[in-house]
Design an enzyme around this catalytic site. Structure first.
Site, PDB file in Angstrom:
ATOM      1  N   GLY A   9       0.824  -1.218   0.000  1.00  0.00           N
ATOM      2  CA  GLY A   9       0.000   0.000   0.000  1.00  0.00           C
ATOM      3  C   GLY A   9       0.853   1.261   0.000  1.00  0.00           C
ATOM      4  O   GLY A   9       0.530   2.250   0.662  1.00  0.00           O
ATOM      5  N   GLY A  12      -0.731   4.816  -0.805  1.00  0.00           N
ATOM      6  CA  GLY A  12      -1.893   5.275  -0.059  1.00  0.00           C
ATOM      7  C   GLY A  12      -1.602   6.454   0.861  1.00  0.00           C
ATOM      8  O   GLY A  12      -0.531   7.067   0.805  1.00  0.00           O
ATOM      9  N   GLN A  13      -2.562   6.745   1.717  1.00  0.00           N
ATOM     10  CA  GLN A  13      -2.492   7.914   2.593  1.00  0.00           C
ATOM     11  C   GLN A  13      -1.243   7.897   3.471  1.00  0.00           C
ATOM     12  O   GLN A  13      -0.541   8.894   3.580  1.00  0.00           O
ATOM     13  CB  GLN A  13      -3.750   7.977   3.482  1.00  0.00           C
ATOM     14  CG  GLN A  13      -3.811   9.241   4.330  1.00  0.00           C
ATOM     15  CD  GLN A  13      -4.728   9.097   5.539  1.00  0.00           C
ATOM     16  OE1 GLN A  13      -5.249   8.029   5.847  1.00  0.00           O
ATOM     17  NE2 GLN A  13      -4.928  10.191   6.240  1.00  0.00           N
ATOM     18  N   ILE A  36      -0.941  -1.734  -5.808  1.00  0.00           N
ATOM     19  CA  ILE A  36      -1.910  -2.506  -6.579  1.00  0.00           C
ATOM     20  C   ILE A  36      -2.138  -1.824  -7.923  1.00  0.00           C
ATOM     21  O   ILE A  36      -1.925  -0.615  -8.062  1.00  0.00           O
ATOM     22  CB  ILE A  36      -3.273  -2.669  -5.839  1.00  0.00           C
ATOM     23  CG1 ILE A  36      -3.782  -1.323  -5.341  1.00  0.00           C
ATOM     24  CG2 ILE A  36      -3.162  -3.686  -4.721  1.00  0.00           C
ATOM     25  CD1 ILE A  36      -5.219  -1.364  -4.874  1.00  0.00           C
ATOM     26  N   ARG A  37      -2.583  -2.621  -8.892  1.00  0.00           N
ATOM     27  CA  ARG A  37      -2.840  -2.084 -10.231  1.00  0.00           C
ATOM     28  C   ARG A  37      -3.887  -0.974 -10.129  1.00  0.00           C
ATOM     29  O   ARG A  37      -4.857  -1.096  -9.404  1.00  0.00           O
ATOM     30  CB  ARG A  37      -3.337  -3.179 -11.176  1.00  0.00           C
ATOM     31  CG  ARG A  37      -2.380  -4.336 -11.253  1.00  0.00           C
ATOM     32  CD  ARG A  37      -2.010  -4.691 -12.706  1.00  0.00           C
ATOM     33  NE  ARG A  37      -0.989  -5.750 -12.697  1.00  0.00           N
ATOM     34  CZ  ARG A  37       0.309  -5.534 -12.937  1.00  0.00           C
ATOM     35  NH1 ARG A  37       0.750  -4.318 -13.218  1.00  0.00           N
ATOM     36  NH2 ARG A  37       1.166  -6.530 -12.897  1.00  0.00           N
ATOM     37  N   ASP A  55      -0.224  -7.107  -4.403  1.00  0.00           N
ATOM     38  CA  ASP A  55      -1.622  -7.151  -3.965  1.00  0.00           C
ATOM     39  C   ASP A  55      -1.713  -8.069  -2.749  1.00  0.00           C
ATOM     40  O   ASP A  55      -1.381  -9.250  -2.836  1.00  0.00           O
ATOM     41  CB  ASP A  55      -2.476  -7.685  -5.129  1.00  0.00           C
ATOM     42  CG  ASP A  55      -3.962  -7.682  -4.808  1.00  0.00           C
ATOM     43  OD1 ASP A  55      -4.327  -7.823  -3.621  1.00  0.00           O
ATOM     44  OD2 ASP A  55      -4.755  -7.551  -5.757  1.00  0.00           O
ATOM     45  N   ILE A  56      -2.164  -7.526  -1.630  1.00  0.00           N
ATOM     46  CA  ILE A  56      -2.174  -8.280  -0.372  1.00  0.00           C
ATOM     47  C   ILE A  56      -3.028  -9.544  -0.455  1.00  0.00           C
ATOM     48  O   ILE A  56      -2.834 -10.485   0.316  1.00  0.00           O
ATOM     49  CB  ILE A  56      -2.647  -7.358   0.782  1.00  0.00           C
ATOM     50  CG1 ILE A  56      -2.332  -7.979   2.145  1.00  0.00           C
ATOM     51  CG2 ILE A  56      -4.134  -7.036   0.669  1.00  0.00           C
ATOM     52  CD1 ILE A  56      -2.528  -7.043   3.311  1.00  0.00           C
ATOM     53  N   TYR A 144     -14.892  -2.239   9.613  1.00  0.00           N
ATOM     54  CA  TYR A 144     -13.518  -1.756   9.784  1.00  0.00           C
ATOM     55  C   TYR A 144     -12.978  -2.182  11.150  1.00  0.00           C
ATOM     56  O   TYR A 144     -11.879  -2.745  11.260  1.00  0.00           O
ATOM     57  CB  TYR A 144     -13.521  -0.234   9.654  1.00  0.00           C
ATOM     58  CG  TYR A 144     -12.165   0.425   9.739  1.00  0.00           C
ATOM     59  CD1 TYR A 144     -11.195   0.204   8.762  1.00  0.00           C
ATOM     60  CD2 TYR A 144     -11.863   1.301  10.778  1.00  0.00           C
ATOM     61  CE1 TYR A 144      -9.963   0.841   8.830  1.00  0.00           C
ATOM     62  CE2 TYR A 144     -10.646   1.941  10.846  1.00  0.00           C
ATOM     63  CZ  TYR A 144      -9.687   1.703   9.866  1.00  0.00           C
ATOM     64  OH  TYR A 144      -8.468   2.335   9.939  1.00  0.00           O
ATOM     65  N   LYS A 148      -9.971  -4.843  12.183  1.00  0.00           N
ATOM     66  CA  LYS A 148      -8.803  -4.388  12.952  1.00  0.00           C
ATOM     67  C   LYS A 148      -8.641  -5.186  14.247  1.00  0.00           C
ATOM     68  O   LYS A 148      -7.515  -5.514  14.630  1.00  0.00           O
ATOM     69  CB  LYS A 148      -8.882  -2.880  13.230  1.00  0.00           C
ATOM     70  CG  LYS A 148      -8.680  -2.002  11.998  1.00  0.00           C
ATOM     71  CD  LYS A 148      -7.308  -2.206  11.364  1.00  0.00           C
ATOM     72  CE  LYS A 148      -7.013  -1.246  10.225  1.00  0.00           C
ATOM     73  NZ  LYS A 148      -5.765  -1.596   9.504  1.00  0.00           N
TER      74      LYS A 148
END
Ligand code: SER
Length: 317
Positions: A9, A12-13, A36-37, A55-56, A144, A148
């Site tokens: 990732g 990402g953020q 990831i694509r 890709d995870i 979510y 987690k």
């Protein structure tokens, strides 16, 4: 202690900044940007070091990268954030739990350490809301949160059962001027700065009085790096540590921004999904275990973060 690192990732953020921070710390060629694509690295991220599709949900693909680059530490920054996970719960499970399981198995077989962020989302309505303790009730009602909590349990299991060096922090809302978040309950605290600096009126999706923990990205990066470099003998906890830097509600944030941008305007336009998620999360965390066990000590409070965010966004926009 030179490490070969893989970031899952990396665009990402968090990943986009973490990858660069780790490259400047361990060397550009030592840190592989996994993506990831459709979310390929561009610019400095693409140019400063190696990158690979990772890709995870594709365990074999990740195992190949670990072999090829002799990876010994994986930072697992793949996730759907809380509001998106409510609209795609099956995908959230597949990335958050099945994906993590893939990485844990690779870490066990190929002897890697593994950092996976957890979140304030692991708490729920039955959790004490103020100064939420490190060890307390974790019965989230969001997908979510479910992913987690499952991730915390799986990661601790792999440490105790197989000795895999798993470590994690429970991030609060993260604020940054680099890569935007997407689909999180705390995203408003990023979007508000963009609106303010652009001179736009901000429509706040959460009600006044909705307090949540927050953190500026430089502190979030330090949390990941410092925990991963911490002396394991000092860690009583592993998955996962409460960490926070500040707690505020939309009104406090609006007032702080107004000190820099006096004509900033905000109105409330509530998002019921995000509001109910936010209401189930703590108002403020107790992060004393992180402070005691590995020296957690954030640098930015609301004032310092706001001054920096506005200066950075003025330069960028
Ligand atoms: N920023 C995250 C979210 O809102 C919290 O972990 O989903």
């Amino acid at each position: 202690m030179m490490k070969n690192v893989l970031i899952i990732g990396s665009t990402g953020q968090i990943g986009s900044e973490l990858t660069l921070a780790l490259r400047s710390r361990y060397g550009n060629s030592k840190v592989v940007a996994g993506y990831i694509r459709g979310a390929e690295p561009v610019g400095i991220l693409a140019e400063s070091g190696p990158s690979e599709p990772a890709d995870i949900t594709e365990a074999a693909q990740i195992a190949e990268i670990v072999k090829k680059y002799k990876i010994d530490a994986i930072y697992n920054m793949a996730a759907l954030l809380s509001a998106t996970a409510e609209s795609k719960p099956q995908l959230a499970w597949s990335i958050g739990v099945q994906g993590l399981f893939n990485l844990l198995e690779i870490a066990r077989e190929m002897n890697c350490s593994l950092f996976t962020p957890s979140s304030i989302g692991v708490f729920g309505d039955e959790t004490p809301k103020d100064k939420t303790p490190q060890d307390t009730v974790q019965r989230p009602k969001t997908m979510y949160g479910v992913t987690k909590v499952s991730g915390e349990l799986l990661s601790d299991y792999y440490f105790k059962r197989f000795g895999v060096d798993t470590r994690s922090v429970r991030y609060p809302g993260l604020i940054s001027h680099v890569a935007p978040p997407g689909g999180g309950t705390t995203d408003y605290a990023v979007e508000i700065y963009y609106a303010a600096v652009k001179g736009k009126r901000f429509e706040c999706p959460l009600a006044a009085g909705t307090f949540m923990d927050m953190m500026y990205m430089p502190d979030a990066l330090d949390a990941a790096i410092n925990l991963m470099e911490a002396d394991p003998a000092k860690l009583i906890h592993r998955n996962s540590f409460n960490v926070t830097a500040m707690s505020f509600d939309p009104e406090i944030l609006r007032k702080e921004i107004s000190k820099h941008i006096p004509d900033f305007q905000m109105e409330y336009k509530l998002d019921s999904v995000r509001q109910s998620i936010a209401d189930s999360w703590p108002n403020s965390l107790d992060d004393s275990c992180a402070r005691a066990e590995w020296g957690w000590n954030p640098k930015y409070d609301l004032q310092a973060m706001t001054a920096d965010m506005i200066a950075e966004l003025r330069g960028k926009l």
